[in-house]
Motif scaffolding. Structure first.
Motif, mmCIF file in Angstrom:
data_model
loop_
_atom_site.group_PDB
_atom_site.id
_atom_site.type_symbol
_atom_site.label_atom_id
_atom_site.label_comp_id
_atom_site.label_asym_id
_atom_site.label_seq_id
_atom_site.Cartn_x
_atom_site.Cartn_y
_atom_site.Cartn_z
ATOM 1 N N GLY A 95 0.810 -1.209 0.000
ATOM 2 C CA GLY A 95 0.000 0.000 0.000
ATOM 3 C C GLY A 95 0.846 1.262 0.000
ATOM 4 O O GLY A 95 0.530 2.243 -0.689
ATOM 5 N N LEU A 96 1.935 1.258 0.753
ATOM 6 C CA LEU A 96 2.834 2.404 0.768
ATOM 7 C C LEU A 96 3.523 2.580 -0.586
ATOM 8 O O LEU A 96 3.682 3.706 -1.074
ATOM 9 C CB LEU A 96 3.868 2.254 1.881
ATOM 10 C CG LEU A 96 3.327 2.391 3.301
ATOM 11 C CD1 LEU A 96 4.316 1.836 4.319
ATOM 12 C CD2 LEU A 96 2.993 3.843 3.614
ATOM 13 N N ILE A 97 3.917 1.470 -1.186
ATOM 14 C CA ILE A 97 4.533 1.528 -2.524
ATOM 15 C C ILE A 97 3.543 2.104 -3.528
ATOM 16 O O ILE A 97 3.903 2.943 -4.362
ATOM 17 C CB ILE A 97 5.040 0.136 -2.950
ATOM 18 C CG1 ILE A 97 6.239 -0.271 -2.086
ATOM 19 C CG2 ILE A 97 5.397 0.113 -4.443
ATOM 20 C CD1 ILE A 97 6.661 -1.718 -2.225
ATOM 21 N N ALA A 101 3.843 -4.312 -8.213
ATOM 22 C CA ALA A 101 4.148 -5.055 -6.986
ATOM 23 C C ALA A 101 2.903 -5.796 -6.499
ATOM 24 O O ALA A 101 1.801 -5.261 -6.523
ATOM 25 C CB ALA A 101 4.638 -4.102 -5.903
ATOM 26 N N THR A 102 3.109 -7.030 -6.090
ATOM 27 C CA THR A 102 2.047 -7.828 -5.468
ATOM 28 C C THR A 102 2.544 -8.278 -4.105
ATOM 29 O O THR A 102 3.759 -8.251 -3.828
ATOM 30 C CB THR A 102 1.708 -9.077 -6.307
ATOM 31 O OG1 THR A 102 2.861 -9.951 -6.308
ATOM 32 C CG2 THR A 102 1.312 -8.717 -7.732
ATOM 33 N N ASP A 103 1.629 -8.708 -3.269
ATOM 34 C CA ASP A 103 2.030 -9.226 -1.963
ATOM 35 C C ASP A 103 2.982 -10.403 -2.112
ATOM 36 O O ASP A 103 3.976 -10.501 -1.392
ATOM 37 C CB ASP A 103 0.803 -9.640 -1.157
ATOM 38 C CG ASP A 103 -0.013 -8.454 -0.662
ATOM 39 O OD1 ASP A 103 0.365 -7.290 -0.929
ATOM 40 O OD2 ASP A 103 -1.040 -8.692 0.005
ATOM 41 N N ALA A 104 2.695 -11.292 -3.046
ATOM 42 C CA ALA A 104 3.533 -12.483 -3.225
ATOM 43 C C ALA A 104 4.945 -12.105 -3.670
ATOM 44 O O ALA A 104 5.933 -12.634 -3.132
ATOM 45 C CB ALA A 104 2.891 -13.436 -4.244
ATOM 46 N N LEU A 105 5.056 -11.193 -4.624
ATOM 47 C CA LEU A 105 6.382 -10.773 -5.086
ATOM 48 C C LEU A 105 7.157 -10.083 -3.967
ATOM 49 O O LEU A 105 8.354 -10.330 -3.778
ATOM 50 C CB LEU A 105 6.256 -9.838 -6.292
ATOM 51 C CG LEU A 105 5.812 -10.476 -7.605
ATOM 52 C CD1 LEU A 105 5.512 -9.406 -8.645
ATOM 53 C CD2 LEU A 105 6.878 -11.443 -8.111
ATOM 54 N N LEU A 106 6.483 -9.216 -3.231
ATOM 55 C CA LEU A 106 7.148 -8.521 -2.130
ATOM 56 C C LEU A 106 7.566 -9.480 -1.026
ATOM 57 O O LEU A 106 8.677 -9.376 -0.485
ATOM 58 C CB LEU A 106 6.241 -7.434 -1.559
ATOM 59 C CG LEU A 106 6.091 -6.196 -2.437
ATOM 60 C CD1 LEU A 106 4.970 -5.309 -1.918
ATOM 61 C CD2 LEU A 106 7.403 -5.430 -2.504
#
Length: 170
Positions: A24-26, A41-46
């Motif tokens: 969310g910040l990104i 960006a996705t949660d999984a990638l991050l």
């Protein structure tokens, strides 16, 4: 963990549970920089990049009154001339409604401390040339532009072509 004397500001390393907040910040940063269309960006990638078997970066979160207000995402680079590691600050972002509390300065001070503690020879980052507020802020902290350098980047199809040896064969 660092806390200011008034206990309103707290800096802490991110954990895997923070990945959705980091994303969310990104996304907020991408909006601010007018680059939302480039943010994939996705949660999984991050999660994999930050907490997977071989983490590629670290995140420090800033909390103001118990709410996440900003972040700094950084990773190590290396200076051959200094023969020492450095820290590259990829992203620094404070939510607009939380600006003016010294959060950005606290994050940069924290990263400078990490750099010194880890024996790094420098802390560096890039800033968009239109972001005069950020440039002024960084210069007040003692940062200096490296105008003699031009950043180059290879992405997408150009990266694939270069990797396969097809670059320059048009």
């Amino acid at each position: 963990m660092a806390t200011d004397p008034s206990a309103r500001l707290r800096l802490r390393p991110a954990t895997p549970a923070d990945v959705p907040v980091i994303r969310g910040l990104i996304e907020g940063l991408a909006e601010y920089e007018k680059l939302r269309h480039e943010c994939h960006a996705t949660d999984a990638l991050l999660h994999d990049a930050l907490f997977g078997p071989r983490p590629h970066a670290e995140v420090v979160l800033a909390e103001w009154d118990g709410q996440v207000a900003g972040f700094a995402l950084f990773f190590h680079n290396f200076s051959t001339f200094l023969a020492r590691p450095g820290i590259y600050l990829e992203d620094l972002f404070v939510r607009p409604e939380q600006r003016g509390h010294g959060i950005g300065k606290a994050l940069l001070m924290h990263l400078a401390h990490v750099a010194v503690q880890r024996g790094c020879g420098r802390l560096e980052w890039s800033v968009l040339d239109w972001n005069v507020d950020a440039i002024g802020f960084y210069e007040k902290l003692g940062a200096r532009a490296q105008d003699e350098w031009t950043v180059y980047r290879v992405t997408g199809d150009a990266l694939t072509h270069l990797a396969s040896g097809q670059a320059g064969h048009e």
